[in-house]
Write a protein that holds these residues in place. Sequence first.
Motif, PDB file in Angstrom:
ATOM      1  N   LYS A  55      -8.341  -1.440 -14.676  1.00  0.00           N
ATOM      2  CA  LYS A  55      -7.205  -0.605 -14.269  1.00  0.00           C
ATOM      3  C   LYS A  55      -7.172   0.715 -15.013  1.00  0.00           C
ATOM      4  O   LYS A  55      -6.301   1.548 -14.731  1.00  0.00           O
ATOM      5  N   ASP A  64      -2.471   2.548  -7.717  1.00  0.00           N
ATOM      6  CA  ASP A  64      -2.959   1.725  -8.837  1.00  0.00           C
ATOM      7  C   ASP A  64      -4.432   1.383  -8.567  1.00  0.00           C
ATOM      8  O   ASP A  64      -4.772   0.255  -8.212  1.00  0.00           O
ATOM      9  N   GLU A  91       1.563   2.232  -4.154  1.00  0.00           N
ATOM     10  CA  GLU A  91       2.747   1.696  -4.833  1.00  0.00           C
ATOM     11  C   GLU A  91       3.851   2.741  -4.945  1.00  0.00           C
ATOM     12  O   GLU A  91       3.593   3.946  -5.010  1.00  0.00           O
ATOM     13  N   PHE A 124       1.195  -5.503 -16.737  1.00  0.00           N
ATOM     14  CA  PHE A 124       0.008  -4.975 -17.413  1.00  0.00           C
ATOM     15  C   PHE A 124       0.212  -3.477 -17.581  1.00  0.00           C
ATOM     16  O   PHE A 124       1.180  -2.905 -17.057  1.00  0.00           O
ATOM     17  N   GLU A 158      -4.528   0.774  -4.264  1.00  0.00           N
ATOM     18  CA  GLU A 158      -3.282  -0.010  -4.237  1.00  0.00           C
ATOM     19  C   GLU A 158      -2.119   0.972  -4.140  1.00  0.00           C
ATOM     20  O   GLU A 158      -1.741   1.590  -5.134  1.00  0.00           O
ATOM     21  N   VAL A 197       3.206  -3.783 -12.377  1.00  0.00           N
ATOM     22  CA  VAL A 197       3.607  -5.140 -12.012  1.00  0.00           C
ATOM     23  C   VAL A 197       2.576  -5.682 -11.029  1.00  0.00           C
ATOM     24  O   VAL A 197       2.344  -5.082  -9.971  1.00  0.00           O
ATOM     25  N   THR A 218       1.908  -3.691  -5.084  1.00  0.00           N
ATOM     26  CA  THR A 218       1.312  -3.172  -3.850  1.00  0.00           C
ATOM     27  C   THR A 218       1.414  -4.168  -2.709  1.00  0.00           C
ATOM     28  O   THR A 218       1.286  -5.381  -2.930  1.00  0.00           O
TER      29      THR A 218
HETATM   30 MG    MG Z   1      -1.041  -2.758  -8.471  1.00  0.00          MG
END
Ligand code: MG
Length: 266
Positions: free
Chosen positions: A168, A151, A122, A94, A120, A72, A235
């Motif tokens: 990513k 992430d 999370e 994504f 990131e 997200v 994040t």
């Molecule tokens: Mg992220």
Amino acid sequence: MRIVRFLADVQESPEQARWGLLVDDLVYPLARAPYESPRLNRGFAPEIDGPPHLCSQVRLVAPVVPRKIVCVGRNYAAHAEERGHRPPPEPLLFLKPPSAVIGPGEPVVLPSVSQRVDHEAELAVVIGKRCRYVNPQDAWNVVLGYTCANDVTARDLQDRDGQWARAKGFDTFCPVGPWIDTRFEPSRRTIRCLVNDELRQEGTTDQMVFPIPSLLAHISNCMTLEPGDLVLTGTPAGVGPLRPGDTVTVDVEGLGALANPVMAGI
Ligand code: MG
């Protein structure tokens, strides 16, 4: 309960990892994956299969084998703002590929095609039950537990590509672990990211624009969620670059800390 996957012998390949139950400093082997075991009200009935190992003598690997990783974007307003965006009107989804997953202690490899790779921190939800069209009020029933995730993002490629699959999706760009906690309570928990000893990110889960039940409802309105799938919930502010030689740590209050070294790749 804390669920791990582990190698009893460091010579073993990751495909030989076994499921385990972590109790204090002991890892009890489990006969099967938690989501293949009989379900209890909140969790599952573990079936111990063999004598325990000392945790210090096994290698923990990623505690989950997802078929997909749904992420997200911009789910914390302060992070959306630091990237020049407003929070979206509905969850921005994504995917990361399962090939990006690594476990605790495994290196994040910085690809040479990117000049800027960010952390990131999370909170990740681990799905315990195949589901579609989940109602927000029933969402907790499809959750097996929670783990920490990073992430990792090639920020320059994210901006350049428009699509996020490459930015990513590099191998090693999804550290997760060190365990799945089936009893973790995710409300009002602090999420931090440290690089070496420097605090880079700090936020709390109640700052999510869309809370976990809304996310699971929204995602499962689009796609079937399978046992072992991961949902990365966004994040907090403070994302920043990783450099070779760093150690990046994602710390979720009451859940655990996931640390990974960072190295240069090709
Ligand atoms: Mg992220």
